[in-house]
Design an enzyme around this catalytic site. Structure first.
Site, PDB file in Angstrom:
ATOM      1  N   ASP A  12       0.913  -1.340  -0.146  1.00  0.00           N
ATOM      2  CA  ASP A  12      -0.208  -0.006   0.111  1.00  0.00           C
ATOM      3  C   ASP A  12       0.816   1.385   0.255  1.00  0.00           C
ATOM      4  O   ASP A  12       1.962   1.236   0.430  1.00  0.00           O
ATOM      5  CB  ASP A  12      -0.836   0.008   1.341  1.00  0.00           C
ATOM      6  CG  ASP A  12      -1.945   0.870   1.132  1.00  0.00           C
ATOM      7  OD1 ASP A  12      -2.242   1.784   0.121  1.00  0.00           O
ATOM      8  OD2 ASP A  12      -2.603   1.339   2.143  1.00  0.00           O
ATOM      9  N   ASN A  14       1.183   3.459  -2.839  1.00  0.00           N
ATOM     10  CA  ASN A  14       1.997   3.878  -4.103  1.00  0.00           C
ATOM     11  C   ASN A  14       1.544   5.304  -4.582  1.00  0.00           C
ATOM     12  O   ASN A  14       2.642   6.206  -5.140  1.00  0.00           O
ATOM     13  CB  ASN A  14       1.588   2.808  -5.392  1.00  0.00           C
ATOM     14  CG  ASN A  14       2.111   1.471  -5.199  1.00  0.00           C
ATOM     15  OD1 ASN A  14       2.807   1.290  -4.498  1.00  0.00           O
ATOM     16  ND2 ASN A  14       1.718   0.232  -5.866  1.00  0.00           N
ATOM     17  N   HIS A  29       3.126   3.571  -9.109  1.00  0.00           N
ATOM     18  CA  HIS A  29       2.716   1.882  -9.137  1.00  0.00           C
ATOM     19  C   HIS A  29       3.975   1.038  -9.966  1.00  0.00           C
ATOM     20  O   HIS A  29       4.229   0.132  -9.700  1.00  0.00           O
ATOM     21  CB  HIS A  29       1.308   1.775 -10.165  1.00  0.00           C
ATOM     22  CG  HIS A  29       0.217   1.999  -9.399  1.00  0.00           C
ATOM     23  ND1 HIS A  29      -0.084   1.905  -8.075  1.00  0.00           N
ATOM     24  CD2 HIS A  29      -0.769   2.900  -9.818  1.00  0.00           C
ATOM     25  CE1 HIS A  29      -1.285   2.233  -7.793  1.00  0.00           C
ATOM     26  NE2 HIS A  29      -1.621   2.877  -8.663  1.00  0.00           N
ATOM     27  N   SER A  57      -7.238  -5.403  -6.000  1.00  0.00           N
ATOM     28  CA  SER A  57      -8.171  -6.231  -5.227  1.00  0.00           C
ATOM     29  C   SER A  57      -9.665  -6.222  -6.176  1.00  0.00           C
ATOM     30  O   SER A  57      -9.809  -5.178  -6.953  1.00  0.00           O
ATOM     31  CB  SER A  57      -8.460  -5.284  -3.811  1.00  0.00           C
ATOM     32  OG  SER A  57      -9.249  -4.101  -4.327  1.00  0.00           O
ATOM     33  N   TRP A  61     -11.715  -1.916  -8.838  1.00  0.00           N
ATOM     34  CA  TRP A  61     -12.484  -1.414 -10.129  1.00  0.00           C
ATOM     35  C   TRP A  61     -12.964  -0.249  -9.976  1.00  0.00           C
ATOM     36  O   TRP A  61     -13.057   0.398 -10.839  1.00  0.00           O
ATOM     37  CB  TRP A  61     -13.394  -2.479 -10.497  1.00  0.00           C
ATOM     38  CG  TRP A  61     -12.933  -3.927 -10.852  1.00  0.00           C
ATOM     39  CD1 TRP A  61     -12.856  -4.975 -10.038  1.00  0.00           C
ATOM     40  CD2 TRP A  61     -12.345  -4.325 -12.011  1.00  0.00           C
ATOM     41  NE1 TRP A  61     -12.185  -6.072 -10.644  1.00  0.00           N
ATOM     42  CE2 TRP A  61     -11.875  -5.705 -11.983  1.00  0.00           C
ATOM     43  CE3 TRP A  61     -11.939  -3.748 -13.078  1.00  0.00           C
ATOM     44  CZ2 TRP A  61     -11.380  -6.394 -12.910  1.00  0.00           C
ATOM     45  CZ3 TRP A  61     -11.351  -4.456 -14.318  1.00  0.00           C
ATOM     46  CH2 TRP A  61     -10.984  -5.817 -14.222  1.00  0.00           C
ATOM     47  N   LEU A 123      10.732 -20.930  -4.411  1.00  0.00           N
ATOM     48  CA  LEU A 123       9.982 -19.706  -3.794  1.00  0.00           C
ATOM     49  C   LEU A 123       8.365 -20.110  -4.614  1.00  0.00           C
ATOM     50  O   LEU A 123       8.608 -20.010  -5.821  1.00  0.00           O
ATOM     51  CB  LEU A 123      10.313 -18.231  -3.992  1.00  0.00           C
ATOM     52  CG  LEU A 123       9.401 -17.297  -3.759  1.00  0.00           C
ATOM     53  CD1 LEU A 123       9.072 -17.205  -2.089  1.00  0.00           C
ATOM     54  CD2 LEU A 123       9.729 -15.747  -4.133  1.00  0.00           C
ATOM     55  N   SER A 188      -8.082  -5.071   4.882  1.00  0.00           N
ATOM     56  CA  SER A 188      -8.946  -4.639   3.409  1.00  0.00           C
ATOM     57  C   SER A 188      -9.216  -5.832   2.669  1.00  0.00           C
ATOM     58  O   SER A 188      -8.974  -5.966   1.319  1.00  0.00           O
ATOM     59  CB  SER A 188      -7.907  -3.648   2.711  1.00  0.00           C
ATOM     60  OG  SER A 188      -7.803  -2.469   3.402  1.00  0.00           O
ATOM     61  N   GLU A 199       0.409 -13.283  12.182  1.00  0.00           N
ATOM     62  CA  GLU A 199       0.902 -12.063  12.959  1.00  0.00           C
ATOM     63  C   GLU A 199       0.930 -10.909  12.010  1.00  0.00           C
ATOM     64  O   GLU A 199       1.202 -11.142  10.747  1.00  0.00           O
ATOM     65  CB  GLU A 199       2.313 -12.413  13.238  1.00  0.00           C
ATOM     66  CG  GLU A 199       2.554 -13.289  14.584  1.00  0.00           C
ATOM     67  CD  GLU A 199       1.799 -13.075  15.680  1.00  0.00           C
ATOM     68  OE1 GLU A 199       1.782 -11.975  16.333  1.00  0.00           O
ATOM     69  OE2 GLU A 199       1.164 -13.932  16.470  1.00  0.00           O
TER      70      GLU A 199
END
Ligand code: FPP
Length: 239
Positions: A12, A14, A29, A57, A61, A123, A188, A199
């Site tokens: 969060d 940007n 971004h 998310s 939109w 990863l 959110s 955590e």
């Protein structure tokens, strides 16, 4: 030091990063994508096996059309430019979220990324795109209800484990640590089911400024937490 196997990040800030510099939000971004690249490189070196990032998310939109299309464009560029490097460095890519609402070319890019990197194990990078926790839970419930109505599943067999297996994150362990940048203290709609016992670490820095040092600090904060999962601390349990 206990290292979480799975770290999830709400990237969060940007927009505020860009505003503070007097540059367009798109520049924020873009800088966010660069921060993401660095974190993906650092994660396996720091012992993290799964990294989930909230890239778009289901509520995003509602942003202006131009910003939505900028974010879609950045995903296209990220997959096209970085897929070869991700694959070479042993990264498996998984996408969570609702694909129905995405452009066909983006859907094929996402499928290509998942197929190419399927066998990689260094990863697992989980990209939450067009993702919302409530939407994911509702889609899982719908899938299970359909299986029940077809007669393929007994409603009594729906346990938390069976439910988790119907979520987009099936097979991925729950995140032990969720990090959110930019000083906001909220989830959110991110990983609502999976973060039940995570955590939470909130950092004041904007996402584009998130560095390896911030990552190390967040892991150290995690290592200092006592996790009880609804039980007692070991000291209290024996007294
Ligand atoms: C939050 O900043 C960030 C997002 C909405 C998206 C995160 C996206 C990236 C890091 C780049 C895209 C990555 C991929 C893989 C496509 P904000 O715009 O909410 O910032 P603000 O709250 O300061 O306005």
């Amino acid at each position: 030091m206990a290292t979480p196997a799975h770290v999830a990040i709400i990237m969060d800030g940007n927009g505020r990063w860009a505003k503070a510099r007097g540059v367009p939000r798109l520049a924020g971004h873009r800088a966010g994508v660069e921060a993401l690249r660095n974190v993906v490189r650092a994660a396996p070196e720091l012992g993290v096996a799964y990294l989930t990032v909230y890239a778009f998310s289901s509520e995003n939109w509602s942003r202006p059309k131009s910003e939505v299309s900028d974010l879609m464009g950045l995903l296209r560029i990220f997959i096209r430019r970085d897929l070869a490097e991700l694959h070479q460095s042993g990264v498996r890519v998984r996408i969570i979220g609702d694909r129905e609402g995405l452009e066909p070319d983006i859907r094929s890019l996402l499928e290509e990324a998942e197929t190419l990197t399927f066998a990689n194990r260094r990863l697992t990078l989980v990209i939450a795109f067009n993702y919302g926790g409530r939407d994911e839970i509702a889609r899982a419930a719908r899938r299970l209800a359909e299986a029940v109505s077809r007669g393929d599943l007994d409603a009594g067999a729906i346990t938390p484990d069976r439910f988790a297996a119907a979520l987009d994150t099936a097979g991925i362990p729950d995140p032990e640590l969720v990090i959110r940048t930019s000083g906001e203290l909220r989830l959110s709609n991110f990983l609502l089911w999976q973060a039940a016992y995570s955590e939470l670490v909130f950092l004041p820095c904007y996402w584009p400024d998130f560095s390896r040092e911030h990552f190390v600090d967040a892991l150290a904060a995690f290592a200092g937490r006592e996790r009880r999962f609804g039980g007692l601390a070991p000291r209290e349990a024996v007294s």
